[in-house]
Design an enzyme around this catalytic site. Sequence first.
Site, PDB file in Angstrom:
ATOM      1  N   LYS A  54       0.851  -1.181   0.000  1.00  0.00           N
ATOM      2  CA  LYS A  54       0.000   0.000   0.000  1.00  0.00           C
ATOM      3  C   LYS A  54       0.891   1.236   0.000  1.00  0.00           C
ATOM      4  O   LYS A  54       1.878   1.299   0.739  1.00  0.00           O
ATOM      5  CB  LYS A  54      -0.888  -0.045   1.246  1.00  0.00           C
ATOM      6  N   SER A 113      -9.473   1.394   2.968  1.00  0.00           N
ATOM      7  CA  SER A 113      -8.585   2.149   2.094  1.00  0.00           C
ATOM      8  C   SER A 113      -7.498   1.298   1.446  1.00  0.00           C
ATOM      9  O   SER A 113      -6.773   1.775   0.570  1.00  0.00           O
ATOM     10  CB  SER A 113      -7.914   3.289   2.881  1.00  0.00           C
ATOM     11  N   SER A 125      -9.941  -0.862   7.068  1.00  0.00           N
ATOM     12  CA  SER A 125      -9.291  -0.727   5.770  1.00  0.00           C
ATOM     13  C   SER A 125      -8.615  -1.992   5.262  1.00  0.00           C
ATOM     14  O   SER A 125      -8.162  -2.020   4.119  1.00  0.00           O
ATOM     15  CB  SER A 125      -8.263   0.407   5.817  1.00  0.00           C
TER      16      SER A 125
END
Length: 596
Positions: free
Chosen positions: A215, A287, A311
């Site tokens: 990420k 996310s 997330s």
Amino acid sequence: MTYRRAFLLQAPLGLLAVAAASRAQTPPTQPPAGAPPTFGTMPAVGPDVTPATFAEAEKLMQMRLTPAQRAQAARSWRTSMAAIPERRTGPRQVRLEDAVAPATLWLPLAAAGQPEVPRRDRFVPSRVVRPLPAQDADIAYATVTELAHWIATRQLSSERLTGIYLDRIARFDPTLRAVITLPRAHALARARQADRDIAAGRYRGPLHGIPYGVKDLLDTKGIATTWGADFYRDRVPAADAPVVARLDAAGAVLIAKLSLGALALNDIWFGGQTMNPWLPQEGASGSSAGPGAATAAALVGFAIGSETGGSIVSPAMRCGVTGLRPTYGRVARTGAMTLCWSLDKLGPMTRSVEDALLVLRAISGPDAGDPASVPSHLDFDAGASVRGLKVGYFPGWMEQAPATDVDRRALATLRELGLRPTPVSLPDWPYQSLNAILFAEAAAAFEEITLDGRADQLRVQVDDAWPNLFRAARFLSAVDFVQADRLRRKVAQEMARIFREVDVLLVPSLRDEMLTISNHTGHPSLTLRTGFVEVSEARSDWAPDPARPLPKFDPARRVPHGVTLLGRLFDEGRLGQVGLALERAAGVARERPPGF
């Protein structure tokens, strides 16, 4: 000071009232030698306020002052409270760098009083018997455990595997928008070096030569780390985050910086929205949108995501992958974007439960840059029996949305595997009050971009996006923040009580109360695909907007559905063993998104 306090406690109320009136009318003078400092005698600073100012502010705080109390507050504000923001508004401003964590630490074990944690490190993998497939796509979708076996036995080279994933990124990422930065030359150089090391007998273990993505909130030396925000596109770190360094030491091959919703909210970043491979008409959820989509579509061998309030859980469930959110403090967050110091967690997103534990073993450990990170042990045996363990569940939740037949079937499957379903309960408390911590910490982490206006440049500016929430959080009460922190301790004690009764919990993945509770208490969670549901409308992380209706489907579309297991603090090994047994019994982990 003792004498002064005693006087204030014992003085007649009338005398105190006269003294207060005298202070209000008489300009402050130099106190006599030996007099202690007092509140309310600071130089007056800040803008003028009136009783009407406080009358309006009371609406935000949901409290009520009398007219006399408002007048007193307005009269004294500039000499008692207004200087507190001087750190950011006055002549002696102090910049708080990203690496400066709060002095107060959240330590889940100390708060909960959990008596037992694993005391040994053990990792017993399953045995790989599947031969190397002939087709590249079949290789790409293999588990890390299988890929490691083929690489270790020299049936597959890291360079070939890296090439397979690079080709898939070129073909499918224009649809998914899961990759922010593709360090192609870096990845191929790492893969070739891995092959040379393995050929020379320097095999580093099961992640050696495996391509992965992170990420894009984890620092990577010499490779842009953008946090998904346009004004950070040129941010190039000088050092790797410890998690990246640990994967590098294990021989893994960094192949992609993966998308996240801007500043770790939902699934829209400066390059657009990351889409769900199983249903490309909807977002991948966030996310950790890029890790979810890229892992599901086999663009990487595995990925690293992060979670503050859902997330990892949400994109893992929507994209049909396995998401492991570790115990808070197990994985050091140094070099990762801070959203909330006492809530952020880094964890693996994979195509199998065993892979998630394999990656967790590599990235675990403390780092001096993260004061909340602590040493821990991982005890996992892929062949261990789970018979006799107690699985807790909330009876009411299992019959209400968002629970589905998949959740109920998972509980029945665990019973068939020999676990003992055990009803549990929690007090009927306002768990959303804990989010004072989330909003206050996030607003503090991004104070600069809120005050200088950069937050206004983010792509999404709706009511439930960060820019509005950062601004609104400035008006939260510091008293309510402290009270939320005290409530957090009570909730942690309730969770410790439940885990004295059961070994694991099974909950609907997106049950709001448990997402809030478990993220604040720091308990580990494992989300895994166990079935499928049908949806007639695309799903979104954003509040409904009548001006932007979501796509509808007729006939309904078949999409994966995952359940979530929660474990005791630092007991990811047992959590993984139960998850692996459930994954094998469900028998759906090998299914692939159509078209990818």
